[in-house]
Design an enzyme around this catalytic site. Sequence first.
Site, PDB file in Angstrom:
ATOM      1  CD  GLU A  40      -3.006  -0.801  -0.075  1.00 13.78           C
ATOM      2  OE1 GLU A  40      -3.017   0.292  -0.646  1.00 13.78           O
ATOM      3  OE2 GLU A  40      -3.721  -1.756  -0.431  1.00 13.78           O
ATOM      4  CE1 TYR A 123      -6.733   2.903  -0.067  1.00 16.21           C
ATOM      5  CE2 TYR A 123      -4.342   3.068   0.195  1.00 16.21           C
ATOM      6  CZ  TYR A 123      -5.454   2.449  -0.346  1.00 16.21           C
ATOM      7  OH  TYR A 123      -5.299   1.345  -1.135  1.00 16.21           O
ATOM      8  CG  ASP A 141      -7.882   4.255  -3.801  1.00 15.32           C
ATOM      9  OD1 ASP A 141      -9.111   4.269  -4.054  1.00 15.32           O
ATOM     10  OD2 ASP A 141      -7.088   3.499  -4.381  1.00 15.32           O
TER      11      ASP A 141
END
Length: 351
Positions: A40, A123, A141
């Site tokens: 991520e 996020y 996102d």
Amino acid sequence: MPRGGLSEALISPLLDWYDGAGRDLPWRAQPTPYRVWVSEIMLQQTRVEAVRAYFERWMEALPTIEALSEADEAVCLKLWEGLGYYSRVRSLHKAAKIVCAQYGGALPADYEALLGLPGIGDYTAGAIASIAFGLPQPAVDGNVLRVAARLTADETPITDLKYKKLIARRLSDLIPHDRPGDFNQALMELGATVCLPNGAPACGVCPLRHLCAALEDGTASLLPKRAPKKPRRIEERTVLLVRAGALVGLSQRPETGLLAGLWELPALAGHLTPSEVRQALAARGWQVDNLFSLRPAKHIFTHVEWHMTGYYVELSGRPEELQFVTPAALRANYALPSAFRPFLSVIEEEI
Ligand code: SF4
């Protein structure tokens, strides 16, 4: 209040579609907290295809949070070289040390605790919590915001923080507790592969087309709206590929600001002519034996553009303020931002 298809009716067609169409990505194979975390962070501002090879190489070199916490920062930067936004890797490294010191080397299965770690925002905390720990937290996102804006035909700029919070709240109410990670990934995947940006959604193959308000209105390609961007600042620089014999001279950037603390090719402000470069270097006490122009280059950062003139400069002697390294060491041990790559192409065969 937005209308349209951000409702429970989307859950099952979305998950059914994801089960069949979700891409086979290396971090999806074993979604351990560490792998989800690293992927991520790498994926922020970077395309999936670019991340694949970096991710595999990273996991081979630093397979655990403990290994990351014990690694030198230079090793982490080298593994990150070319991915850009280097503060991400610094934060990752710092956070790994904290995880080892405070959580026994395992990421905490707790959204708030994740948010307390360097480099982890809403996020990323949502993605790790839902994908790795199965917690019902949304992960919003840019892909998710685009899908949401189109499903609801909402013209609020998706760059508006309040809009992001509103969508996060609506998704929190919707997220299925039995498959929170798949739900978040499915929404992101839909945005990345079907509900595409830049006015090009593939509505004909979208599993949510029967719910989509923008498709019904004929406005899908006009959404989402964004607040107008501030123009980037243009910085003119003269970049020097300094050689002392076979060695290459590097300097280190200041500890704060753009590309903080990274190695770089030395540079002078402005676009200088050959005689201005000679003069500037003579004033520093550098003895220039030879100097010739390199092809100019441009590099775009988020808020700044570098417009660069380049020179190949042969010196006699090695000024103390530079670090001189062999081309092989440059390749193996120094993470040079990709802005400088065009100037290194003249010594490509050496490195
Ligand atoms: Fe996006 Fe089109 Fe699907 Fe609506 S129908 S969610 S605009 S791809």
